[in-house]
Scaffold this motif. Structure first.
Motif, PDB file in Angstrom:
ATOM      1  N   PHE A  73     112.490 126.025  83.180  1.00 53.77           N
ATOM      2  CA  PHE A  73     111.956 126.418  81.713  1.00 53.77           C
ATOM      3  C   PHE A  73     113.011 126.001  80.742  1.00 53.77           C
ATOM      4  N   SER A  74     113.992 125.072  81.269  1.00 52.02           N
ATOM      5  CA  SER A  74     115.093 124.873  80.347  1.00 52.02           C
ATOM      6  C   SER A  74     114.790 123.218  79.855  1.00 52.02           C
ATOM      7  N   GLN A  75     113.758 122.636  80.062  1.00 54.36           N
ATOM      8  CA  GLN A  75     113.532 121.249  79.469  1.00 54.36           C
ATOM      9  C   GLN A  75     112.960 121.180  78.008  1.00 54.36           C
ATOM     10  N   SER A  76     113.273 120.106  77.397  1.00 56.56           N
ATOM     11  CA  SER A  76     112.782 120.064  75.861  1.00 56.56           C
ATOM     12  C   SER A  76     111.255 119.463  76.119  1.00 56.56           C
ATOM     13  N   SER A  77     110.495 119.457  75.061  1.00 55.71           N
ATOM     14  CA  SER A  77     109.273 119.330  74.785  1.00 55.71           C
ATOM     15  C   SER A  77     109.126 117.834  75.428  1.00 55.71           C
ATOM     16  N   GLY A  78     108.125 117.503  75.992  1.00 50.79           N
ATOM     17  CA  GLY A  78     108.002 116.353  76.592  1.00 50.79           C
ATOM     18  C   GLY A  78     107.677 115.112  75.737  1.00 50.79           C
ATOM     19  N   ASN A  79     107.177 115.269  74.521  1.00 53.77           N
ATOM     20  CA  ASN A  79     106.802 114.627  73.506  1.00 53.77           C
ATOM     21  C   ASN A  79     107.977 114.297  72.289  1.00 53.77           C
ATOM     22  N   MET A  80     108.971 114.934  72.573  1.00 51.53           N
ATOM     23  CA  MET A  80     110.006 115.024  71.442  1.00 51.53           C
ATOM     24  C   MET A  80     110.546 113.588  71.464  1.00 51.53           C
ATOM     25  N   PRO A  81     110.665 113.122  69.997  1.00 54.42           N
ATOM     26  CA  PRO A  81     111.259 111.981  69.692  1.00 54.42           C
ATOM     27  C   PRO A  81     112.597 111.975  70.014  1.00 54.42           C
ATOM     28  N   PHE A  82     113.373 110.626  70.255  1.00 49.91           N
ATOM     29  CA  PHE A  82     114.617 110.556  70.743  1.00 49.91           C
ATOM     30  C   PHE A  82     115.342 110.963  69.616  1.00 49.91           C
ATOM     31  N   GLU A  83     115.449 110.794  68.531  1.00 45.38           N
ATOM     32  CA  GLU A  83     116.324 111.052  67.400  1.00 45.38           C
ATOM     33  C   GLU A  83     116.464 112.591  67.261  1.00 45.38           C
ATOM     34  N   ARG A  84     115.497 113.276  67.698  1.00 47.43           N
ATOM     35  CA  ARG A  84     115.488 114.862  67.729  1.00 47.43           C
ATOM     36  C   ARG A  84     116.058 115.862  68.812  1.00 47.43           C
TER      37      ARG A  84
END
Length: 502
Positions: A73-84
């Motif tokens: 449950f500790s992963q970031s959104s799979g479509n998150m842009p690299f700069e975010r």
């Protein structure tokens, strides 16, 4: 047609004169062609022989590969842009940060309390997952606490059907079981259990455990005789930004407060007060949908659980009441001219909310398994989707690519439902009565034990299995529960297999 009338009536009330969608969303209107596509996508499944398109991705493009560790449950959104990604990591650091009481040499981290339930967000939401019931009187579990209130009090202007309650005069809105040096904790929650046997249709028996709550070791004098107690176990954190991005109109379209269609389901919208917009707004978060946005939920936790002054709740003493003069007079962590004259500045609060908003939903693991598909069919036949609405499409958003225009499968309507006397806490909250709860999302429920090390469910963790959680359903869910109880054992196993795959 009846639900459309309900929606139009709600939108005509003073509560909806202000926008019901969260103020942080830069919404791009849907075109007629998009609306038609969405209507087709959200239709019920045509058959149960195969998964629906994109069903394996419950969080849409923001979904991530399901891990077999406690970090699922500790992963970031799979479509998150690299700069975010750096914002997510900074937010994670603040979420994991341990605060200390003032005065302290670590001035960027002091201001805890003076009365509090936890020293950091991660202490309650361990591994971003679900909290648990204390194992015994010496268990210092901080992932469960008691809400407190008494009858009466003000009602926010413009919100109809608000049930007037107020914080307990001395102890405030929740019981604080820790205190800074020199102060006494408010008390200790006590739980007593009673076994309740339930016989299923095939003659087998399931023993439920029924809790009762009291408070021991009161540290600040007597408590009001008419105090109402309501337990809270911290929920899992995944998918919050996606829930926030569901159009308010789409949630309200499922509301049927007078059961005009006669199906026995009377979902009601929680209209609550937005501290950001200073106006009424649709409640989405919290066990009774008393909070409208992820940012306000984060700010409320900083103030109520840790006593950390922030932009929305700036009092440095957190939950301390006027009757707790020693608490209000205690040292705090505000340094004039620093951190916006708060204990966590606006940027830190927003980074924490960004982290919470972008904790990703794991992919399904067995979406095409025949037993799981059979369980999905039984889920629908039992009537569960009347409250646990399978799917929505989020707003198209200008500057939030992670949540923008995603087909998601949360299995919730985010509405309030009467769940019967068995689950009633007897404590109203805003528009919610003492028998009403928000429908919780089901995504990720099958990973609870892997992430949190236990498999307890419901608002107070009383259910030790998913089946026990189902058997506690009552009120509007009584008919669906009866259908589950009447199922042959193989069908119940298939239903549970489906839920465990969510």
């Amino acid at each position: 047609m009846s639900r459309l009338i309900v929606l139009l009536c709600l939108l005509a009330t003073p509560a909806a004169a202000e926008p019901l969608d969260p103020p942080n969303l830069a919404i791009l209107p849907r075109t007629p062609a998009e609306a038609a596509r969405i209507e087709a996508v959200l239709a019920p499944p045509a058959d149960f022989l195969r998964p629906e398109p994109f069903e394996a991705l419950p969080g849409g493009a923001a979904s991530v590969r399901a891990r077999d560790t406690a970090d699922a449950f500790s992963q970031s959104s799979g479509n998150m842009p690299f700069e975010r990604e750096m914002d997510f990591k900074l937010g994670n650091g603040l979420f994991r940060k341990l605060w200390v009481a003032s005065p302290s040499s670590t001035q960027a981290s002091d201001g805890l309390g003076p009365l509090y339930n936890a020293r950091g967000c991660q202490n309650c939401h361990l591994k971003d997952g679900r909290g648990h019931v204390p194992a015994g009187p010496k268990d210092d579990a901080v992932s469960m606490f008691l809400r407190l209130s008494v009858p009466g009090g003000p009602s926010p202007e413009g919100i109809e059907e608000w049930i007037a309650t107020s914080a307990e005069p001395t102890y405030g809105g929740q019981l604080q079981d820790f205190a800074a040096p020199g102060l006494a904790p408010e008390g200790r929650m006590r739980i007593d259990w009673e076994d309740v046997p339930v016989t299923l249709g095939d003659g087998s028996t399931v023993t439920l455990r029924k809790p009762s709550y009291s408070i021991a070791d009161l540290g600040h004098g007597p408590m009001a005789d008419d105090v109402m107690l309501s337990p809270r176990v911290t929920p899992q954190m995944i998918g919050l930004g996606l829930l926030e991005a569901i159009p308010a109109a789409d949630i309200l379209a499922h509301a049927d407060p007078n059961d005009a269609d006669g199906d026995g389901i009377s979902g009601r919208a929680s209209i609550t007060w937005s501290a950001e917009a200073d106006a009424p707004m649709l409640g989405r978060f919290g066990l009774k949908a008393g909070t409208p946005t992820v940012l306000q939920q984060s700010a409320s936790a900083f103030a109520g659980d840790m006593g950390i002054a922030n932009a929305l709740f700036p009092d440095p003493w957190g939950e301390c009441t006027e009757a707790q003069a020693d608490c209000r007079a205690a040292s705090h962590g505000i340094e004039p001219g620093k951190r916006d004259d708060l204990e966590i500045d606006r940027q830190g609060l927003e980074l924490t909310a960004f982290y919470a908003r972008n904790l990703a939903v794991p992919e399904r693991r067995r979406v095409d398994d025949p037993q799981v598909l059979r369980g999905k069919q039984l889920f629908h036949e039992a009537g569960c989707p009347a409250c646990h609405v399978p799917k929505f499409v989020t707003h198209r958003l200008k500057d939030q690519p992670e949540q923008s225009f995603q087909l998601i499968w949360p299995y919730t309507d985010l509405l309030l439902h009467d769940m019967g006397e068995g689950l009633a806490d007897g404590r109203p909250e805003g528009r919610a009565t003492g028998r009403e709860w928000r429908t919780p999302p089901l995504w990720g429920i099958g990973l609870t034990e892997q992430v949190s090390g236990h498999s307890t469910f419901l608002h107070d963790g009383r259910a030790r299995t998913i089946l026990e959680a189902v058997l506690w359903h009552g009120g509007e869910a009584e008919a669906a529960k009866a259908r589950v109880m009447a199922m042959p054992a193989p069908d119940r196993a298939a239903l549970i297999a489906f839920l465990e795959d969510l």
